[in-house]
Design an enzyme around this catalytic site. Structure first.
Site, short mmCIF file in Angstrom:
data_model
loop_
_atom_site.label_atom_id
_atom_site.label_comp_id
_atom_site.label_asym_id
_atom_site.label_seq_id
_atom_site.Cartn_x
_atom_site.Cartn_y
_atom_site.Cartn_z
N ALA A 137 0.42 -1.00 -0.13
CA ALA A 137 -0.27 -0.37 -0.03
C ALA A 137 1.25 0.92 -0.04
O ALA A 137 1.99 1.22 0.86
CB ALA A 137 -0.56 0.36 0.97
N CYS A 138 0.54 1.64 -0.99
CA CYS A 138 1.51 3.77 -0.33
C CYS A 138 -0.27 4.56 -0.88
O CYS A 138 -1.65 4.20 -1.16
CB CYS A 138 2.01 3.90 -1.75
SG CYS A 138 1.52 3.77 -3.36
N ASN A 139 0.26 5.58 -1.41
CA ASN A 139 -0.75 7.17 -0.88
C ASN A 139 -2.19 6.67 -1.83
O ASN A 139 -3.09 6.66 -2.43
CB ASN A 139 -0.13 8.28 -0.92
CG ASN A 139 -1.09 8.95 -0.90
OD1 ASN A 139 -2.13 9.25 0.19
ND2 ASN A 139 -1.65 10.11 -1.76
N ALA A 169 -3.44 3.21 -0.07
CA ALA A 169 -4.37 3.44 1.07
C ALA A 169 -5.91 3.48 1.34
O ALA A 169 -6.12 2.59 2.37
CB ALA A 169 -3.61 4.53 2.30
#
Length: 564
Positions: free
Chosen positions: A469-471, A501
């Site tokens: 997960a990232c932005n 996210a």
């Protein structure tokens, strides 16, 4: 100690803001709305540049044929740009209700849509071609559902959803139907009561504003909130302050997506829509600074315009490790994905590289602003997503003006010049302290340890699922791809995929391990609490992430399953 304390306070405050339900809901909603705006931008380009009666196809098709073909684009604009507010009111309400654990978030989303129309003016004034004004009722103009209603949509979604959820939970407002009534009937009736009370409350508020202030809520919000915020963010000093804060946070390892962007992006999105509408109607676009202005001129290669840094490395770097690293990350950098550069070069906590990372984009913004103001380049009239590579983005965003492409090239060359002395100073310090040799030895030892693992050990991951997960799920998708390729080569049946996210709440139950991109590492505990500690939530090793080293990331993840 003092510096550490200040950084800790910044991190804590940023974590609280990034975890705030309404800001996160707004961020997630805007991400979903982007494809619709991209489609609108493409058809504005098609309709008013390529299919223009004096455009590229005017020598091949008749005026009547061109206008008939433009009908397709006009319908698409009606279904995208002209209903942006309707999309946002539903999306924001849905995400707020979902994040507050309402079992059926679609109900408050529909309530928010109903409230949005409750707040619409009952009459609208239209000006005819002869200049005569007529008053019409029973009509909601696109001016209220496109960019003109964005802030009303956001406020409506937040306020109506919170009121609906409060009424749903408030025991004093519950109607007792008795124990003999089936539970499904009770739930349906209670939802009906909450819906009725919420919509009626806003209808009374709209009536009060109309009676006492002799105006409509929509006009009041636009005058008191939307117009000042648009002016603040499209004003050069205000825009520079917010974008400088964005770069400072990123240089400290804090992704600004949930902190600055919910403040900066909605007004700039409104400004973008106003430019698109003006361009489509043949008028002069009103704004220089719009949402893609930031990405076209100050985010070439990503936040900090680090594509210029990579080019500087190719031109003058004395370190083979830097040149190898740049070759690894140049491909995602062309698409403005630069987390590997920020966390792997690194820019993070690197005083020498933080200076151009923060200052250079602001210089770009100032030059681009005055170049546009003086008429040297065109204003941005088509929405271009942030991931479109430089030069292509300049041509598309300006409606096909090559001068904007030249400006991007000039700013990129300027960035190479600005980054160069800082790069040389940084590398000189590394050589002097023999850091390059130490780093190479550490990396060699890590690789030897990582890839010297028993090949059979990787099959502990068979049938497991790891979510990255990232932005926005972009940078981690590259790492997920590398991890999948490695596990496939080892005949391992591990499932690895990346999400933004905002989607973890819907996806986490599938995972036995969640890996966070370094830009979200500061949210580790918050995310762990949100998923009820369903599985380990761990930041990806920055070294593995920066080098997109899939095998190393897989073997690092393996340790969490060995512990089981």
């Amino acid at each position: 100690m003092f510096q550490s304390s200040i950084l800790g306070r910044i991190t804590d405050a940023s974590q609280k803001m990034a975890a705030e339900v309404h800001l996160r809901s707004l961020r997630d909603s805007c991400i979903i709305a982007v494809p619709f705006l991209v489609l609108a931008g493409l058809f504005i380009m098609l309709n008013y540049v390529i299919l223009d009666t004096n455009g590229l196809l005017s020598n091949f098709l008749s005026t009547e044929a061109l206008l008939r073909l433009r009908n397709i684009g006009e319908r698409i604009l009606n279904g995208t740009m002209n209903i942006l507010s309707l999309m946002l009111v539903i999306l924001v309400a849905y995400h707020v209700a979902s994040k507050k654990k309402h079992p059926t978030p679609v109900i408050p989303a529909m309530v928010a849509l109903a409230v949005f129309y409750v707040l619409m003016p009952l009459e609208t004034t239209q000006t005819l071609a002869n200049g005569q004004e007529i008053t019409l009722s029973g009509i909601v103009p696109y001016a209220c559902t496109n960019a003109g209603g964005v802030f009303l949509a956001i406020l409506t979604a937040i306020l109506s959803t919170n009121l609906f959820l409060w009424v749903s939970k408030c025991q004093a407002l519950q109607i007792r139907l008795g124990d003999d009534v089936p539970p499904m009937v009770v739930q349906s009736f209670q939802a009906m009561f909450s819906i009725m009370l919420t919509i009626a409350s806003f209808a009374l508020a709209a009536f009060a504003v109309s009676t006492l202030a002799h105006t409509e809520v929509q006009a009041l919000i636009q005058r008191l909130i939307q117009a000042p915020l648009v002016h603040l963010t499209t004003n050069l000093p205000g825009f520079l302050v917010l974008t400088t804060l964005t770069n400072i946070l990123f240089a400290l390892g804090i992704h600004p997506g949930g902190i600055i962007n919910p403040v900066l992006e909605p007004p700039l999105l409104v400004a973008m829509q106003e430019n698109m509408a003006a361009f489509a109607s043949g008028q002069i676009p009103p704004h220089i600074i719009v949402l893609p202005f930031r990405d076209l001129y100050g985010h070439m290669g990503g936040t900090g315009s680090t594509l210029a840094l990579l080019l500087a490395v190719f031109i003058r770097s004395k370190l083979s490790s830097h040149r190898k690293f740049s070759r690894t990350v140049i491909a995602p950098g062309l698409f403005n994905i630069n987390e590997p550069v920020i966390f792997g070069f690194p820019v993070l906590y690197n005083p020498l590289m933080m200076i151009p990372f923060i200052v250079y984009p602001q210089i770009n913004f100032i030059i681009a602003y005055f170049s546009t103001s003086w008429g040297w380049v065109s204003k941005i009239v088509a929405y271009v997503p942030w991931s479109v590579p430089p030069f292509i983005s300049g041509w598309l965003g300006s409606g096909g003006d090559y001068r904007n492409v030249i400006l991007q090239a000039v700013l990129l060359a300027l960035g190479v010049i600005i980054y160069m002395p800082f790069l040389k100073a940084y590398e000189s310090a590394m050589i002097k302290n023999r850091n390059e040799k130490v780093i190479d030895e550490i990396v060699a030892e890590q690789n030897a340890e990582t890839h010297g693992e028993d090949a059979e050990g990787i099959h502990l991951l068979d049938g497991k699922t790891i979510i990255l997960a990232c932005n926005e799920g972009m940078s981690t998708s590259l790492m997920a791809s590398k991890m999948r390729k490695y596990t496939e080569s080892q005949s391992c049946t591990l499932t690895v995929y990346a999400v933004n996210a905002g989607k973890l709440a819907q996806e986490y139950e599938k995972a036995q391990l969640i890996l966070l991109g370094p830009q979200l590492a500061y949210l580790q505990e918050t995310i762990a609490q949100e998923i009820n500690h369903h599985c380990p939530v761990v930041p990806i090793d920055p070294q593995h992430f920066s080098k997109l080293d899939g095998p190393a990331a897989v073997h690092a993840a393996l340790s969490f399953f060995i512990k089981e």
